[in-house]
Scaffold this motif. Structure first.
Motif, PDB file in Angstrom:
ATOM      1  N   UNK A   1       0.855  -1.190   0.000  1.00  0.00           N
ATOM      2  CA  UNK A   1       0.000   0.000   0.000  1.00  0.00           C
ATOM      3  C   UNK A   1       0.892   1.240   0.000  1.00  0.00           C
ATOM      4  N   UNK A   2       0.920   1.910  -1.127  1.00  0.00           N
ATOM      5  CA  UNK A   2       1.857   3.036  -1.255  1.00  0.00           C
ATOM      6  C   UNK A   2       1.460   4.246  -0.422  1.00  0.00           C
ATOM      7  N   UNK A   3       0.187   4.369  -0.068  1.00  0.00           N
ATOM      8  CA  UNK A   3      -0.196   5.488   0.804  1.00  0.00           C
ATOM      9  C   UNK A   3       0.476   5.311   2.179  1.00  0.00           C
ATOM     10  N   UNK A   4       0.719   4.055   2.532  1.00  0.00           N
ATOM     11  CA  UNK A   4       1.468   3.758   3.756  1.00  0.00           C
ATOM     12  C   UNK A   4       2.978   3.741   3.507  1.00  0.00           C
ATOM     13  N   UNK A   5       3.383   3.960   2.269  1.00  0.00           N
ATOM     14  CA  UNK A   5       4.819   3.900   1.941  1.00  0.00           C
ATOM     15  C   UNK A   5       5.336   2.485   1.828  1.00  0.00           C
ATOM     16  N   UNK A   6       4.384   1.533   1.686  1.00  0.00           N
ATOM     17  CA  UNK A   6       4.729   0.105   1.771  1.00  0.00           C
ATOM     18  C   UNK A   6       4.959  -0.582   0.440  1.00  0.00           C
ATOM     19  N   UNK A   7       4.855   0.166  -0.657  1.00  0.00           N
ATOM     20  CA  UNK A   7       4.955  -0.535  -1.946  1.00  0.00           C
ATOM     21  C   UNK A   7       6.417  -0.575  -2.401  1.00  0.00           C
ATOM     22  N   UNK A   8       7.032  -1.778  -2.383  1.00  0.00           N
ATOM     23  CA  UNK A   8       8.468  -1.849  -2.681  1.00  0.00           C
ATOM     24  C   UNK A   8       8.779  -1.435  -4.115  1.00  0.00           C
ATOM     25  N   UNK A   9       7.853  -1.651  -5.035  1.00  0.00           N
ATOM     26  CA  UNK A   9       8.138  -1.321  -6.441  1.00  0.00           C
ATOM     27  C   UNK A   9       8.076   0.185  -6.657  1.00  0.00           C
ATOM     28  N   UNK A  10       7.096   0.841  -6.023  1.00  0.00           N
ATOM     29  CA  UNK A  10       7.049   2.308  -6.082  1.00  0.00           C
ATOM     30  C   UNK A  10       8.312   2.884  -5.444  1.00  0.00           C
ATOM     31  N   UNK A  11       8.688   2.339  -4.302  1.00  0.00           N
ATOM     32  CA  UNK A  11       9.887   2.836  -3.620  1.00  0.00           C
ATOM     33  C   UNK A  11      11.133   2.657  -4.493  1.00  0.00           C
ATOM     34  N   UNK A  12      11.168   1.532  -5.196  1.00  0.00           N
ATOM     35  CA  UNK A  12      12.318   1.264  -6.081  1.00  0.00           C
ATOM     36  C   UNK A  12      12.333   2.267  -7.238  1.00  0.00           C
ATOM     37  N   UNK A  13      11.173   2.518  -7.829  1.00  0.00           N
ATOM     38  CA  UNK A  13      11.094   3.494  -8.934  1.00  0.00           C
ATOM     39  C   UNK A  13      11.560   4.875  -8.459  1.00  0.00           C
TER      40      UNK A  13
END
Ligand SMILES: *Cc1c(COP(=O)(O)O)cnc(C)c1O
Length: 344
Positions: free
Chosen positions: A30-42
């Motif tokens: 969940x990227x709103x929680x900062x939990x998405x590893x792929x978004x973080x990697x991008x």
């Protein structure tokens, strides 16, 4: 159905099989929680590639520009921008409507630059006395590429230096900054070095279905993050689309060169048609003028053959991932055939 040759825009690209496979196997959270590893990697990858402190993934270039403008400017501030710039003209007036930011548009030169003397003249005094009358000039926003043209880098450096000397920040609408980088054989980091922030579209010539990345100083990105949430851009398992963006950045940057070659080929082919004036060609775009009487019939003629262009007499044609050299040749041949038939 046979293939459509769609030259209306580079936004029409479809994910390649490799991209779909990358999306399918993406690790998400969940990227709103900062939990998405792929978004973080991008985001980490883009911050590193552009040599900026931080990066933020957003659903569109429009939202990315708006979040950036809101991060730089407060209510009642103004930003200096080109009269024909996307953030001023093509984004629904979002800076004014949603940001309470006053645009100060100024006439662009033919190459998309904002003349330095016009920038200097547009900056208002701020503070006690005369300055109480004005919106506070806070930001200069440039666009690269503009109409496919690459802004001269020395101009960018000079404009940013002028803005900074007056206490302004500098933002780049770099929807097609990768086209500029590839065309000028300049690294994306070097191209973006003069800017405090830059918005990059991954869903245009780079070929991702959705997505833009805002890069910049940490403080600006932190503020933009909050505005992104308010603007409705907080996405949950966004890693599926971030995976497409990562794939695009890893596999589909250098091939922008093919689009530029194809656009040059398209322009050369269309210059052979007496009724058409090619007014400009730069990176992946071709601009042409044709007799107004032919605009609609030509559009219909081409559409019947599975070829799409904007049906206005001052037309813009855009090459991209899904337009091959053979497609360009087929398109030029069809335009020639139309005018041969029209002359009968
Ligand atoms: C397309 C574009 C944008 C906005 O991107 P969207 O993802 O379509 O919202 C911003 N600036 C320029 C110059 C563009 O071409």
């Amino acid at each position: 159905m046979s293939k459509v040759i769609d030259l209306r825009s580079d936004t029409v690209t479809r994910p390649t099989p490799g991209m779909l496979a990358a999306m399918n196997s993406a690790e998400v959270g969940d990227d709103v929680w900062g939990d998405d590893p792929t978004v973080n990697r991008l985001q980490a990858m883009m911050a590193e590639a552009t040599a900026k402190e931080a990066a933020l993934f957003l659903p569109s270039g429009t939202q990315s520009n708006l979040a950036a403008l809101m991060a730089h400017c407060e209510r009642g501030d103004e930003y200096i921008v080109g009269q024909m710039a996307h953030t001023y003209r093509w984004e629904g007036g979002g800076a004014a409507v949603l940001g309470s930011i006053q645009p100060q548009p100024i006439e662009q030169a033919a190459d998309g630059s904002l003349p330095l003397e016009k920038i200097a003249a547009a900056i208002k005094p701020f503070g006690p006395g005369l300055g109480t009358h004005f919106a506070r000039t806070r930001l200069l926003a440039l666009e690269n590429t503009w109409g496919g043209r690459v802004l001269p880098q020395q101009y960018v450096i000079d404009a940013a230096a002028l803005a900074r000397s007056k206490g302004l920040n500098v933002h780049l609408d770099g929807a097609r900054a990768f086209n500029a980088a590839v065309a000028s054989k300049c690294s994306i980091a070097e191209l973006l070095a003069p800017f405090d922030s830059a918005s990059l579209c991954i869903s245009k010539g780079l070929g991702a279905p959705v997505g833009a990345v805002l890069v910049g100083d940490r403080v600006i990105i932190e503020r933009a993050h909050r505005w992104r949430k308010m603007l409705g851009g907080g996405m949950r398992q966004a890693g599926y689309v971030a995976a497409a963006c990562i794939y695009a950045l890893e596999h589909q940057v250098e091939r922008l060169r093919d689009d530029h070659h194809n656009a040059a080929r398209l322009a050369a082919g269309l210059r052979e048609v007496a009724e058409i004036t090619v007014s400009a060609q730069a990176t992946n775009m071709v601009f042409l003028n044709l007799p107004e009487a032919h605009a609609k019939p030509l559009e219909a003629y081409l559409a019947a053959r599975g070829m799409l262009m904007q049906g206005v007499y001052a037309a813009r044609l855009v090459t991209h991932l899904d337009v091959s050299r053979d497609d360009v040749d087929a398109f030029v041949a069809a335009v020639k055939a139309y005018f041969t038939e029209a002359a009968k």
